[in-house]
Motif scaffolding. Structure first.
Motif, PDB file in Angstrom:
ATOM      1  N   ILE A 111     -19.097 -22.628   4.059  1.00 56.18           N
ATOM      2  CA  ILE A 111     -17.718 -22.259   3.783  1.00 56.18           C
ATOM      3  C   ILE A 111     -17.255 -21.272   4.847  1.00 56.18           C
ATOM      4  CG2 ILE A 111     -16.155 -21.165   2.130  1.00 56.18           C
ATOM      5  CD1 ILE A 111     -18.205 -21.923  -0.059  1.00 56.18           C
ATOM      6  N   GLN A 112     -16.136 -21.581   5.477  1.00 52.75           N
ATOM      7  CA  GLN A 112     -15.505 -20.687   6.451  1.00 52.75           C
ATOM      8  C   GLN A 112     -14.127 -20.378   5.876  1.00 52.75           C
ATOM      9  OE1 GLN A 112     -13.903 -18.565   8.500  1.00 52.75           O
ATOM     10  NE2 GLN A 112     -12.870 -20.241   9.498  1.00 52.75           N
ATOM     11  N   PRO A 113     -14.015 -19.289   5.082  1.00 48.53           N
ATOM     12  CA  PRO A 113     -12.767 -19.034   4.368  1.00 48.53           C
ATOM     13  C   PRO A 113     -11.646 -18.411   5.206  1.00 48.53           C
ATOM     14  CG  PRO A 113     -14.369 -17.352   3.822  1.00 48.53           C
ATOM     15  CD  PRO A 113     -15.065 -18.343   4.727  1.00 48.53           C
ATOM     16  N   LEU A 114     -11.954 -17.891   6.375  1.00 47.11           N
ATOM     17  CA  LEU A 114     -10.922 -17.250   7.196  1.00 47.11           C
ATOM     18  C   LEU A 114     -10.050 -18.303   7.875  1.00 47.11           C
ATOM     19  CD1 LEU A 114     -13.082 -14.493   8.904  1.00 47.11           C
ATOM     20  CD2 LEU A 114     -11.669 -14.302   6.843  1.00 47.11           C
ATOM     21  N   ASN A 115      -8.776 -17.997   8.064  1.00 49.39           N
ATOM     22  CA  ASN A 115      -7.892 -18.937   8.741  1.00 49.39           C
ATOM     23  C   ASN A 115      -7.493 -18.422  10.130  1.00 49.39           C
ATOM     24  OD1 ASN A 115      -6.208 -16.939   7.876  1.00 49.39           O
ATOM     25  ND2 ASN A 115      -4.693 -18.288   6.935  1.00 49.39           N
ATOM     26  N   TYR A 116      -8.393 -17.681  10.746  1.00 51.34           N
ATOM     27  CA  TYR A 116      -8.211 -17.230  12.120  1.00 51.34           C
ATOM     28  C   TYR A 116      -9.584 -17.006  12.738  1.00 51.34           C
ATOM     29  CZ  TYR A 116      -9.270 -12.618  10.219  1.00 51.34           C
ATOM     30  OH  TYR A 116      -9.878 -11.568   9.586  1.00 51.34           O
ATOM     31  N   GLU A 117      -9.626 -17.001  14.061  1.00 50.94           N
ATOM     32  CA  GLU A 117     -10.865 -16.677  14.768  1.00 50.94           C
ATOM     33  C   GLU A 117     -10.537 -15.752  15.925  1.00 50.94           C
ATOM     34  OE1 GLU A 117     -12.626 -20.352  16.081  1.00 50.94           O
ATOM     35  OE2 GLU A 117     -11.421 -20.424  17.886  1.00 50.94           O
ATOM     36  N   ARG A 118     -11.501 -14.934  16.269  1.00 49.59           N
ATOM     37  CA  ARG A 118     -11.328 -13.983  17.365  1.00 49.59           C
ATOM     38  C   ARG A 118     -12.316 -14.286  18.476  1.00 49.59           C
ATOM     39  NH1 ARG A 118     -10.927  -8.052  14.548  1.00 49.59           N
ATOM     40  NH2 ARG A 118      -8.743  -8.218  13.960  1.00 49.59           N
ATOM     41  N   GLU A 119     -11.857 -14.039  19.686  1.00 52.50           N
ATOM     42  CA  GLU A 119     -12.724 -14.151  20.860  1.00 52.50           C
ATOM     43  C   GLU A 119     -12.559 -12.897  21.691  1.00 52.50           C
ATOM     44  OE1 GLU A 119     -12.463 -17.660  23.205  1.00 52.50           O
ATOM     45  OE2 GLU A 119     -12.411 -18.966  21.458  1.00 52.50           O
ATOM     46  N   ALA A 128      -8.966 -22.884   7.301  1.00 53.48           N
ATOM     47  CA  ALA A 128     -10.131 -22.541   6.489  1.00 53.48           C
ATOM     48  C   ALA A 128     -10.855 -23.861   6.220  1.00 53.48           C
ATOM     49  CB  ALA A 128      -9.688 -21.889   5.184  1.00 53.48           C
ATOM     50  N   GLU A 129     -12.184 -23.830   6.116  1.00 48.87           N
ATOM     51  CA  GLU A 129     -12.896 -25.096   5.945  1.00 48.87           C
ATOM     52  C   GLU A 129     -14.179 -24.947   5.149  1.00 48.87           C
ATOM     53  OE1 GLU A 129     -15.631 -25.872   9.807  1.00 48.87           O
ATOM     54  OE2 GLU A 129     -13.491 -25.992  10.202  1.00 48.87           O
ATOM     55  N   SER A 189      -8.014 -26.495   4.879  1.00 45.26           N
ATOM     56  CA  SER A 189      -6.804 -26.076   4.185  1.00 45.26           C
ATOM     57  C   SER A 189      -6.190 -24.949   4.999  1.00 45.26           C
ATOM     58  CB  SER A 189      -7.140 -25.596   2.776  1.00 45.26           C
ATOM     59  OG  SER A 189      -5.979 -25.288   2.037  1.00 45.26           O
ATOM     60  N   GLN A 190      -4.910 -24.745   4.833  1.00 46.73           N
ATOM     61  CA  GLN A 190      -4.260 -23.653   5.570  1.00 46.73           C
ATOM     62  C   GLN A 190      -4.826 -22.310   5.162  1.00 46.73           C
ATOM     63  OE1 GLN A 190      -0.009 -23.913   5.612  1.00 46.73           O
ATOM     64  NE2 GLN A 190       0.249 -21.892   6.491  1.00 46.73           N
ATOM     65  N   THR A 191      -5.203 -22.178   3.884  1.00 42.43           N
ATOM     66  CA  THR A 191      -5.749 -20.920   3.385  1.00 42.43           C
ATOM     67  C   THR A 191      -6.925 -21.203   2.460  1.00 42.43           C
ATOM     68  OG1 THR A 191      -4.281 -20.878   1.475  1.00 42.43           O
ATOM     69  CG2 THR A 191      -3.525 -19.735   3.457  1.00 42.43           C
ATOM     70  N   CYS A 192      -7.697 -20.153   2.207  1.00 41.52           N
ATOM     71  CA  CYS A 192      -8.771 -20.182   1.228  1.00 41.52           C
ATOM     72  C   CYS A 192      -8.751 -18.822   0.530  1.00 41.52           C
ATOM     73  CB  CYS A 192     -10.115 -20.429   1.893  1.00 41.52           C
ATOM     74  SG  CYS A 192     -11.509 -20.352   0.736  1.00 41.52           S
ATOM     75  N   ARG A 193      -8.824 -18.871  -0.774  1.00 41.68           N
ATOM     76  CA  ARG A 193      -8.806 -17.623  -1.556  1.00 41.68           C
ATOM     77  C   ARG A 193     -10.122 -17.500  -2.309  1.00 41.68           C
ATOM     78  NH1 ARG A 193      -6.885 -17.358  -6.775  1.00 41.68           N
ATOM     79  NH2 ARG A 193      -5.953 -19.375  -6.422  1.00 41.68           N
ATOM     80  N   ARG A 194     -10.722 -16.334  -2.226  1.00 42.46           N
ATOM     81  CA  ARG A 194     -11.980 -16.064  -2.942  1.00 42.46           C
ATOM     82  C   ARG A 194     -11.631 -15.341  -4.243  1.00 42.46           C
ATOM     83  NH1 ARG A 194     -16.276 -11.603  -1.252  1.00 42.46           N
ATOM     84  NH2 ARG A 194     -17.668 -11.808  -3.017  1.00 42.46           N
TER      85      ARG A 194
END
Length: 124
Positions: free
Chosen positions: A27-35, A53-54, A115-120
């Motif tokens: 599960i990758q709940p974040l809808n952004y990534e940083r580099e 999110a995936e 999905s565009q978002t994921c909520r825990r």
């Protein structure tokens, strides 16, 4: 009480139907990534971009769930409930990628939802 691991069983529900998952789901709940990178003078900077999110894993094959049915899943709620009660909610899940049927194992592998978002939601 001490900390305890959140391993073990989980339940996958898509569009109100519980699906039998196999093994672990990532599960990758974040809808952004940083580099992070460096400028020519050695100073660093961080850039951020939007990503879906995936969740990905394998499903048990059954007559009720085939590859065509999986690809029809579009914009429906999906939840992954862990045994400790924590739940990850993907409010408008879509199947992406190329799920494959492995006839020896009786599983559909490479199953991925986005999905565009994921909520825990924390369990009790």
């Amino acid at each position: 009480m001490g900390n305890c691991a959140i391993a073990g069983r989980f339940y996958l529900t898509i569009g109100g139907k519980q699906i039998s998952a196999r093994g672990a789901f990532d599960i990758q709940p974040l809808n952004y990534e940083r580099e992070g990178e460096a400028n020519q003078d050695g100073t660093i900077f961080v850039s951020e971009k939007a990503v879906p999110a995936e969740a990905s894993g394998s499903l048990s094959y059954s007559r009720d769930l085939n590859l065509e049915t999986l690809y029809q899943i579009c914009g429906v709620p999906a939840t992954i409930e862990l045994v400790n009660g924590d739940t990850f909610v993907f409010p408008a899940a879509m199947v992406v990628g190329t799920p494959k049927l492995n006839t020896e194992k009786g599983e559909i592998s490479d199953f991925k939802i986005i999905s565009q978002t994921c909520r825990r939601v924390l369990g009790a």
